[in-house]
Design a protein around this motif. Structure first.
Motif, PDB file in Angstrom:
ATOM      1  N   SER A 161      45.090  58.587  67.430  1.00 48.99           N
ATOM      2  CA  SER A 161      43.922  59.142  68.143  1.00 48.99           C
ATOM      3  C   SER A 161      44.253  60.491  68.793  1.00 48.99           C
ATOM      4  CB  SER A 161      43.337  58.163  69.168  1.00 48.99           C
ATOM      5  OG  SER A 161      44.181  57.962  70.258  1.00 48.99           O
ATOM      6  N   THR A 162      45.179  61.219  68.184  1.00 49.94           N
ATOM      7  CA  THR A 162      45.524  62.556  68.692  1.00 49.94           C
ATOM      8  C   THR A 162      44.315  63.488  68.621  1.00 49.94           C
ATOM      9  OG1 THR A 162      47.760  62.170  67.926  1.00 49.94           O
ATOM     10  CG2 THR A 162      47.192  64.430  68.421  1.00 49.94           C
ATOM     11  N   ILE A 163      43.426  63.235  67.661  1.00 45.14           N
ATOM     12  CA  ILE A 163      42.207  64.056  67.530  1.00 45.14           C
ATOM     13  C   ILE A 163      41.413  64.031  68.847  1.00 45.14           C
ATOM     14  CG2 ILE A 163      40.725  62.190  66.572  1.00 45.14           C
ATOM     15  CD1 ILE A 163      40.535  65.444  64.858  1.00 45.14           C
ATOM     16  N   GLY A 164      41.527  62.915  69.588  1.00 43.32           N
ATOM     17  CA  GLY A 164      40.790  62.759  70.841  1.00 43.32           C
ATOM     18  C   GLY A 164      41.239  63.725  71.923  1.00 43.32           C
ATOM     19  N   ASN A 165      42.432  64.283  71.806  1.00 45.49           N
ATOM     20  CA  ASN A 165      42.897  65.227  72.818  1.00 45.49           C
ATOM     21  C   ASN A 165      42.306  66.621  72.626  1.00 45.49           C
ATOM     22  OD1 ASN A 165      45.899  63.412  72.572  1.00 45.49           O
ATOM     23  ND2 ASN A 165      44.652  63.429  74.410  1.00 45.49           N
ATOM     24  N   VAL A 240      42.823  60.067  87.518  1.00 44.95           N
ATOM     25  CA  VAL A 240      42.183  59.844  86.221  1.00 44.95           C
ATOM     26  C   VAL A 240      40.685  59.653  86.442  1.00 44.95           C
ATOM     27  CG1 VAL A 240      42.053  58.298  84.237  1.00 44.95           C
ATOM     28  CG2 VAL A 240      44.250  58.788  85.271  1.00 44.95           C
ATOM     29  N   VAL A 241      39.888  60.312  85.620  1.00 45.88           N
ATOM     30  CA  VAL A 241      38.429  60.293  85.770  1.00 45.88           C
ATOM     31  C   VAL A 241      37.816  59.949  84.420  1.00 45.88           C
ATOM     32  CG1 VAL A 241      36.433  61.786  86.259  1.00 45.88           C
ATOM     33  CG2 VAL A 241      38.600  62.182  87.454  1.00 45.88           C
ATOM     34  N   TRP A 242      36.787  59.101  84.402  1.00 48.95           N
ATOM     35  CA  TRP A 242      35.998  58.912  83.182  1.00 48.95           C
ATOM     36  C   TRP A 242      34.807  59.868  83.259  1.00 48.95           C
ATOM     37  CZ3 TRP A 242      35.697  57.892  78.365  1.00 48.95           C
ATOM     38  CH2 TRP A 242      34.469  57.618  77.755  1.00 48.95           C
ATOM     39  N   ASN A 243      34.731  60.832  82.346  1.00 43.02           N
ATOM     40  CA  ASN A 243      33.631  61.789  82.301  1.00 43.02           C
ATOM     41  C   ASN A 243      32.629  61.249  81.275  1.00 43.02           C
ATOM     42  OD1 ASN A 243      31.936  63.916  81.578  1.00 43.02           O
ATOM     43  ND2 ASN A 243      33.498  65.474  82.011  1.00 43.02           N
ATOM     44  N   ALA A 247      32.086  61.721  77.301  1.00 41.60           N
ATOM     45  CA  ALA A 247      32.769  60.551  76.714  1.00 41.60           C
ATOM     46  C   ALA A 247      34.274  60.767  76.621  1.00 41.60           C
ATOM     47  CB  ALA A 247      32.182  60.201  75.340  1.00 41.60           C
ATOM     48  N   ARG A 248      34.855  61.105  77.776  1.00 40.75           N
ATOM     49  CA  ARG A 248      36.300  61.332  77.746  1.00 40.75           C
ATOM     50  C   ARG A 248      36.978  60.935  79.061  1.00 40.75           C
ATOM     51  NH1 ARG A 248      35.576  67.846  77.950  1.00 40.75           N
ATOM     52  NH2 ARG A 248      35.709  68.115  80.204  1.00 40.75           N
ATOM     53  N   THR A 278      44.695  68.441  83.371  1.00 43.18           N
ATOM     54  CA  THR A 278      45.845  68.503  82.462  1.00 43.18           C
ATOM     55  C   THR A 278      45.602  67.893  81.081  1.00 43.18           C
ATOM     56  OG1 THR A 278      46.671  66.498  83.510  1.00 43.18           O
ATOM     57  CG2 THR A 278      47.590  68.582  84.281  1.00 43.18           C
ATOM     58  N   GLU A 279      44.586  67.035  80.936  1.00 42.20           N
ATOM     59  CA  GLU A 279      44.371  66.447  79.600  1.00 42.20           C
ATOM     60  C   GLU A 279      42.963  65.868  79.482  1.00 42.20           C
ATOM     61  OE1 GLU A 279      47.200  63.832  76.825  1.00 42.20           O
ATOM     62  OE2 GLU A 279      46.180  62.597  78.311  1.00 42.20           O
ATOM     63  N   ASN A 280      42.417  65.966  78.274  1.00 43.75           N
ATOM     64  CA  ASN A 280      41.198  65.242  77.900  1.00 43.75           C
ATOM     65  C   ASN A 280      41.557  64.259  76.800  1.00 43.75           C
ATOM     66  OD1 ASN A 280      39.317  66.647  79.526  1.00 43.75           O
ATOM     67  ND2 ASN A 280      39.378  68.358  78.071  1.00 43.75           N
ATOM     68  N   SER A 281      40.977  63.069  76.847  1.00 47.59           N
ATOM     69  CA  SER A 281      41.172  62.103  75.768  1.00 47.59           C
ATOM     70  C   SER A 281      39.782  61.565  75.401  1.00 47.59           C
ATOM     71  CB  SER A 281      42.121  60.993  76.229  1.00 47.59           C
ATOM     72  OG  SER A 281      42.547  60.233  75.141  1.00 47.59           O
TER      73      SER A 281
END
Ligand code: AVI
Length: 318
Positions: A161-165, A240-243, A247-248, A278-281
């Motif tokens: 799921s690297t595409i998710g970053n 950590v936050v759910w946006n 949807a990330r 620092t990161e989106n997933s």
């Protein structure tokens, strides 16, 4: 994998691209540093630890899906394909696919020669009859595959799921680039994490042992070490936050107090509660995954998910 960038540093002691990204990112209104800089040597070790955490379901779930369905992938793809992996294939997943496929050859592509050689050697000793032809390259640009692949049809493999970053736009660009690299008649097997219960997602990125927090905070240690900074790492917390609209999951480093610090002589200030992103997933539903693939030039053939619908393996054709 896409984000591994622990290349040896130039003699100056830092990577100029790291310095440029940090200085520009910390000068923006919403401070941010691209996620690829999380993966120095220590960051890569901590990520390996994350993949074994009880709360971090993606690696376990994807590995189980491959164990169960690699035979079905082989049934659709047929024998004699060149399996081209985007990333260095250091995980347990690649052997599961190769064992089921009877491929013509295996071609891992990675930007880090060190990771690439290590995992290519391990796979070559596990599959002695299989030609393994590693390519050291940045696969976000079209890659010239080894000519000796010849006319063998290709199966791209992009697990984790690297595409998710990536942002949706970068994900589409990458899918198009992968199609260009693999050429006509190619298939792509890709892992994508699913949208799910918010609490489960938050736990996966904020584990009880604090490994993900250490992974995130290590970025500040790296900035101090490589860029001559004096950031008080203990004055930050992992957040950590759910946006939901995007949807990330987002990872941030939150300042616990007002502070000032310098990086290579440049001054920065942060207010208590202000964050460095620092990161989106990104997480995908069945529908948004199909749309993403279609926009990136791929039509979906099959998808496999675990019984709880946590994670999906998708097979698509160019
Ligand atoms: C590498 N990547 C797919 C991981 C993810 O789940 O987005 C990176 C990660 N960040 C925190 N935990 C795992």
């Amino acid at each position: 994998m896409l984000l591994e960038t622990d290349r040896s540093l130039p003699p100056s002691g830092f990577d100029p691209a790291f310095r440029a990204d940090v200085l520009a990112g910390l000068s923006a209104a919403q401070k941010a540093v691209p996620a690829r800089w999380l993966y120095d040597r220590r960051g890569s070790e901590l990520f390996e630890e994350i993949t074994r955490l009880p709360e971090y379901y993606p690696t376990r779930t994807e590995t189980a899906l491959l164990g169960e369905h690699a035979g079905a992938v082989a049934g659709i793809a047929g024998q004699g394909r060149a399996v081209v992996e985007f990333g260095s294939g250091s995980s347990a997943k690649t052997p599961l696919l190769l064992a089921a496929m009877d491929p013509a050859c295996y071609v891992p592509i990675d930007i880090s020669g060190e990771y690439l050689l290590h995992s290519a050697r391990a796979l070559a000793s596990r599959f002695p009859a299989l030609p393994v032809w590693p390519v050291e390259a940045d696969f976000t640009r079209p890659v010239a595959l080894p000519a000796r692949i010849g006319e063998a049809p290709r199966l791209g493999f992009f697990p984790g799921s690297t595409i998710g970053n990536l942002s949706a736009r970068s994900a589409v660009d990458l899918l198009r680039t992968i199609a260009a690299t693999l050429g006509h008649g190619a298939l792509l097997l890709i892992g994508m994490d699913r949208v799910k219960d918010r609490e489960e997602l938050l736990r996966a990125y904020d584990d009880a042992q604090g490994v993900t927090a250490a992974f995130n905070l290590n970025l500040l240690t790296r900035i101090n070490r490589e860029l001559g900074a004096d950031i008080d790492v203990a004055a930050f917390r992992h957040r950590v936050v759910w946006n939901d609209p995007e949807a990330r999951i987002e990872m941030h480093l939150e300042a616990r107090r007002d502070m000032r610090f310098t990086i290579g002589g440049r001054s920065f200030a942060m207010r208590a509660g202000e964050t460095i992103h620092t990161e989106n997933s990104h997480k995908y539903s069945a529908r948004s995954a199909r749309l993403l693939l279609a926009t990136g030039g791929w039509s979906m053939l099959r998808e496999w998910t675990d019984p709880a619908g946590r994670f999906a393996l998708l097979l698509a054709e160019a």
